[in-house]
Motif scaffolding. Sequence first.
Motif, PDB file in Angstrom:
ATOM      1  N   PRO A   1       0.805  -1.233   0.000  1.00 27.35           N
ATOM      2  CA  PRO A   1       0.000   0.000   0.000  1.00 27.35           C
ATOM      3  C   PRO A   1       0.832   1.274   0.000  1.00 27.35           C
ATOM      4  CG  PRO A   1      -0.898  -1.598   1.556  1.00 27.35           C
ATOM      5  CD  PRO A   1       0.397  -2.162   1.077  1.00 27.35           C
ATOM      6  N   GLU A   2       2.039   1.252   0.577  1.00 27.39           N
ATOM      7  CA  GLU A   2       2.874   2.446   0.602  1.00 27.39           C
ATOM      8  C   GLU A   2       3.491   2.760  -0.750  1.00 27.39           C
ATOM      9  OE1 GLU A   2       5.534   3.283   3.832  1.00 27.39           O
ATOM     10  OE2 GLU A   2       4.654   1.673   5.034  1.00 27.39           O
ATOM     11  N   GLY A   3       3.570   1.750  -1.625  1.00 27.26           N
ATOM     12  CA  GLY A   3       4.210   1.975  -2.911  1.00 27.26           C
ATOM     13  C   GLY A   3       3.274   2.002  -4.092  1.00 27.26           C
ATOM     14  N   MET A   4       2.157   1.319  -4.004  1.00 29.45           N
ATOM     15  CA  MET A   4       1.275   1.172  -5.162  1.00 29.45           C
ATOM     16  C   MET A   4       0.598   2.471  -5.558  1.00 29.45           C
ATOM     17  SD  MET A   4      -2.118  -0.729  -3.582  1.00 29.45           S
ATOM     18  CE  MET A   4      -1.254  -2.253  -3.286  1.00 29.45           C
ATOM     19  N   CYS A   5       0.273   2.576  -6.821  1.00 26.64           N
ATOM     20  CA  CYS A   5      -0.533   3.689  -7.329  1.00 26.64           C
ATOM     21  C   CYS A   5      -1.909   3.607  -6.678  1.00 26.64           C
ATOM     22  CB  CYS A   5      -0.646   3.604  -8.847  1.00 26.64           C
ATOM     23  SG  CYS A   5      -1.875   4.723  -9.563  1.00 26.64           S
ATOM     24  N   PRO A   6      -2.379   4.668  -6.045  1.00 27.63           N
ATOM     25  CA  PRO A   6      -3.666   4.583  -5.344  1.00 27.63           C
ATOM     26  C   PRO A   6      -4.861   4.448  -6.276  1.00 27.63           C
ATOM     27  CG  PRO A   6      -2.817   6.834  -5.317  1.00 27.63           C
ATOM     28  CD  PRO A   6      -1.726   5.975  -5.877  1.00 27.63           C
ATOM     29  N   ASP A   7      -4.705   4.878  -7.529  1.00 31.23           N
ATOM     30  CA  ASP A   7      -5.851   4.842  -8.441  1.00 31.23           C
ATOM     31  C   ASP A   7      -6.091   3.473  -9.058  1.00 31.23           C
ATOM     32  OD1 ASP A   7      -6.394   7.473  -7.955  1.00 31.23           O
ATOM     33  OD2 ASP A   7      -5.311   8.232  -9.703  1.00 31.23           O
ATOM     34  N   CYS A   8      -5.028   2.669  -9.246  1.00 33.32           N
ATOM     35  CA  CYS A   8      -5.214   1.333  -9.840  1.00 33.32           C
ATOM     36  C   CYS A   8      -4.803   0.231  -8.871  1.00 33.32           C
ATOM     37  CB  CYS A   8      -4.428   1.200 -11.145  1.00 33.32           C
ATOM     38  SG  CYS A   8      -2.626   1.287 -10.954  1.00 33.32           S
ATOM     39  N   GLN A   9      -4.477   0.593  -7.628  1.00 30.32           N
ATOM     40  CA  GLN A   9      -4.067  -0.357  -6.595  1.00 30.32           C
ATOM     41  C   GLN A   9      -2.899  -1.236  -7.041  1.00 30.32           C
ATOM     42  OE1 GLN A   9      -7.759  -0.034  -7.047  1.00 30.32           O
ATOM     43  NE2 GLN A   9      -7.267   1.623  -5.642  1.00 30.32           N
ATOM     44  N   GLY A  10      -1.991  -0.651  -7.830  1.00 31.87           N
ATOM     45  CA  GLY A  10      -0.789  -1.369  -8.216  1.00 31.87           C
ATOM     46  C   GLY A  10      -0.943  -2.322  -9.376  1.00 31.87           C
ATOM     47  N   LEU A  11      -2.072  -2.254 -10.081  1.00 33.71           N
ATOM     48  CA  LEU A  11      -2.293  -3.160 -11.216  1.00 33.71           C
ATOM     49  C   LEU A  11      -1.793  -2.586 -12.537  1.00 33.71           C
ATOM     50  CD1 LEU A  11      -5.872  -4.471 -10.358  1.00 33.71           C
ATOM     51  CD2 LEU A  11      -3.705  -5.668 -10.067  1.00 33.71           C
ATOM     52  N   GLY A  12      -1.639  -1.273 -12.598  1.00 30.29           N
ATOM     53  CA  GLY A  12      -1.175  -0.648 -13.837  1.00 30.29           C
ATOM     54  C   GLY A  12      -2.265  -0.442 -14.863  1.00 30.29           C
ATOM     55  N   GLN A  13      -3.455  -0.927 -14.559  1.00 32.13           N
ATOM     56  CA  GLN A  13      -4.581  -0.802 -15.486  1.00 32.13           C
ATOM     57  C   GLN A  13      -5.827  -0.359 -14.740  1.00 32.13           C
ATOM     58  OE1 GLN A  13      -4.873  -4.711 -17.318  1.00 32.13           O
ATOM     59  NE2 GLN A  13      -3.849  -3.960 -19.144  1.00 32.13           N
ATOM     60  N   ARG A  14      -6.663   0.397 -15.418  1.00 29.20           N
ATOM     61  CA  ARG A  14      -7.980   0.741 -14.916  1.00 29.20           C
ATOM     62  C   ARG A  14      -9.002   0.034 -15.786  1.00 29.20           C
ATOM     63  NH1 ARG A  14      -8.331   5.646 -12.131  1.00 29.20           N
ATOM     64  NH2 ARG A  14     -10.558   5.186 -11.973  1.00 29.20           N
ATOM     65  N   SER A  15     -10.027  -0.480 -15.179  1.00 28.11           N
ATOM     66  CA  SER A  15     -11.046  -1.222 -15.916  1.00 28.11           C
ATOM     67  C   SER A  15     -12.392  -0.524 -15.801  1.00 28.11           C
ATOM     68  CB  SER A  15     -11.161  -2.655 -15.370  1.00 28.11           C
ATOM     69  OG  SER A  15      -9.920  -3.313 -15.424  1.00 28.11           O
ATOM     70  N   HIS A  16     -13.202  -0.679 -16.829  1.00 28.97           N
ATOM     71  CA  HIS A  16     -14.563  -0.173 -16.759  1.00 28.97           C
ATOM     72  C   HIS A  16     -15.486  -1.086 -17.543  1.00 28.97           C
ATOM     73  CE1 HIS A  16     -13.331   1.624 -20.645  1.00 28.97           C
ATOM     74  NE2 HIS A  16     -14.627   1.551 -20.960  1.00 28.97           N
ATOM     75  N   ILE A  17     -16.761  -0.975 -17.270  1.00 29.96           N
ATOM     76  CA  ILE A  17     -17.768  -1.789 -17.938  1.00 29.96           C
ATOM     77  C   ILE A  17     -18.239  -1.082 -19.204  1.00 29.96           C
ATOM     78  CG2 ILE A  17     -20.013  -2.901 -17.717  1.00 29.96           C
ATOM     79  CD1 ILE A  17     -17.906  -4.084 -15.889  1.00 29.96           C
ATOM     80  N   ASP A  18     -18.186  -1.770 -20.322  1.00 29.62           N
ATOM     81  CA  ASP A  18     -18.660  -1.233 -21.602  1.00 29.62           C
ATOM     82  C   ASP A  18     -20.167  -1.482 -21.698  1.00 29.62           C
ATOM     83  OD1 ASP A  18     -19.232  -0.530 -24.191  1.00 29.62           O
ATOM     84  OD2 ASP A  18     -17.603  -1.671 -25.101  1.00 29.62           O
ATOM     85  N   THR A  19     -20.958  -0.441 -21.489  1.00 31.72           N
ATOM     86  CA  THR A  19     -22.415  -0.606 -21.483  1.00 31.72           C
ATOM     87  C   THR A  19     -22.951  -1.006 -22.852  1.00 31.72           C
ATOM     88  OG1 THR A  19     -22.694   1.770 -21.855  1.00 31.72           O
ATOM     89  CG2 THR A  19     -22.760   0.991 -19.575  1.00 31.72           C
ATOM     90  N   THR A  20     -22.249  -0.640 -23.929  1.00 30.56           N
ATOM     91  CA  THR A  20     -22.721  -1.026 -25.266  1.00 30.56           C
ATOM     92  C   THR A  20     -22.633  -2.525 -25.468  1.00 30.56           C
ATOM     93  OG1 THR A  20     -20.548  -0.732 -26.309  1.00 30.56           O
ATOM     94  CG2 THR A  20     -22.000   1.202 -26.183  1.00 30.56           C
TER      95      THR A  20
END
Length: 754
Positions: A135-154
């Motif tokens: 937690p002290e090192g990871m990117c807070p926005d992606c929790q250390g995964l390097g990727q952001r995911s979202h749901i494609d409603t289409t």
Amino acid sequence: MGSPHEYVRIRGARENNLRSVDVDVPKRHLTVVTGVSGSGKSSLVFGTVAAEAQRQLNDTFTAFARNRLPQYGQPEADLLDGLSPAVVVDQRRLGGNARSTVGTVTDASAMLRLVYSRAGEPWTGYSHVFSFNDPEGMCPDCQGLGQRSHIDTTQLLDTSLSLNEGAIRFPTFAVGNVFWQYYAESGLFDNDRRLRDYTTEEWNALLWGTGVGRGSGRVRGQPAYEGLIPRMERVYLHKDPEQKKGELREALRRVVVRATCPSCGGARLNPRVLDCRVAGLSIAEAAAMPVAELAAWVADIDAPQAKTAVDALLERLTQMVTIGLGYVSPDRPTTTLSGGESQRVRMVRHLGSSLTDMLYVLDEPTVGLHPANVADMTHLLHRLRDNGNTVLVVEHDADVIAAADHVVEIGPGAGNDGGRVTFQGPYQDLAGSGTATERAVRTPCRVKEEVRAGGGELTVTGARAHNLRGVSVSLPTGAVTAVVGVAGSGKSTLVNDELCRLHPDAVVLDQGGLHVSRRSNPASYLGVLDPIRSLFARENRAEASLFSPNSAGGCPDCDGQGLIHTDLAFLDPVTTVCETCEGRRFTGEALSHTVRGATIADVLEMSIAEAHAFFPEPAVRRPLTSLVTVGLGYLGLGQPLTTLSGGERQRVKLATELATPARTFVFDEPTTGLHRDDTASLTGVFDHLADNGAAVVVIEHNLDMVGASDWVVELGPGAGDDGGRVVFTGTPRQLLEADTVTGEHFRRARAGRG
């Protein structure tokens, strides 16, 4: 013969198809066990020697500890003597999750973090701060995964449909399911109205839950209404699709969109950590470098306060280069590694070990290696041996066999035709023995002279994925194309990623699992059990279920498994043959009925080749013919599919596709696990597909397969950043004249190997 303690002595080995095999494996030597596919090599090496070595080692621990260790049954053999503690390095893919990388598995990342904690400027903190899993090192926005995911409603919703018509296009939200009921029975929507006719308020309520007060839209006592998107994000967004099965996996691939995290740019770490640098690079930039380049960079670090950490990291990186992993980067996810790469990553941990008198057991360590890389692998095997260890390898590669101190060949054939020792002794004594392996190592590689012109083209233009440098190629249809190059040159990226993306109708036949249960076998997978059971029922005027071990015909005492598994709490569980059915799985009533003199148990104990000859009925014979055609006639008809190798699984998948219309077939190293005698049979199958108009694309290192192709594409010249270019296209005959790495080794193989 010398002292008995100088040998691992095997007497009367009878695992699977072994016929009371007697073998002496010299200690502190490199021994290669070879033979045609299905001859019994793995039964001897893994099922007998390795299993007993691990079982006896586990017996030295307390009962409490043994209960938490892998359990090994005692193999069928009269004597196993002179065993050492065994280290088994097989080809199981490493797998893991999104947080598992080459660096975390090999400890290279931990060593790199230590270097940065001691030499990084500005000083940021101790080594754990440089981890994307902390937690002290990871990117807070992606929790250390390097990727952001979202749901494609289409992709999730079909707005031309209503809720009652199945507008939510996701398996767990199918009409009638509890997730569907949550929205359909909320009282918030007209379930017969098409989604595209919803008001803005209704749309926002469905998707986000906005405008729905607390206490509104309660369903079955749930405290508050939750919009569809928040629910999908909570339940599914962070799930790895590859860990799911069937329809749900495909749905996740379709609706979940993953993109590089905009905050960290994929680096996984927070800004404070990324601002800390060593020799001008952040730790994320260093981890993204190919191991060979990273080793050169680390060697130039001048930081006395970090010298110990730098030396340890450099040693580990050098080991990875030696083992043929110089092209991978420490930040590469383990889920992307092939079986051969996974095996080499596991081996890294053993290179620096100071333990001696160990027994190292390896399963085809040259899988995934170009002939140019095999010399590094044999050097590694010799290094393990020279450290005072016994190295036992199952292998088909002629160069590895030639590098062995001792050779054991099992054969002469597969299945019931194998299981015997046809040769054992020094490599030089193999000449003149007349065995299949002796013929294989002395026979020159053949080159196809009359090649197919092809009837069309599959094109890839300007491909730049991973290390590809604007690659453009045209592959002929109605022909067999071999895509070659050193490991890491970009072959898989070109074929599996780019070609298959542009031609989604391609049938990809890899070595992955078949998603079956331990009760599944070749007969059930190809659908021949139903017609066999129907035949037995018709001939004996009985119910078809009587001839299924999973139904009315199954022995009640062992639940149709033929084995009894007894849990002895803190002692090792005991597996014994069922005394009631004597391991045959069926009731006495089921076994009282026959067809042409054979019971249903007799049939399941036949090899596929024997069953093919036994059944003239087309519904049974046709699928079995395809298995025989792909060289799997030696498998047992009732053999559990969980016991098959990666190459065998790939050929089972191929057998199910042989009757399909002409299209594109993609194979990833289909000769894995094949003796040279078996490779000729497989090339005949590919020729059959091409003659019927199919485009057959084969990622391959096997030079016999290359010589039997119609067209060759070579990527290179090296691996990683040194690869990703097309260095040759042409016929096998033209490859003999090419100034490429593959061309050089092809000429050598053409000149003769022994």
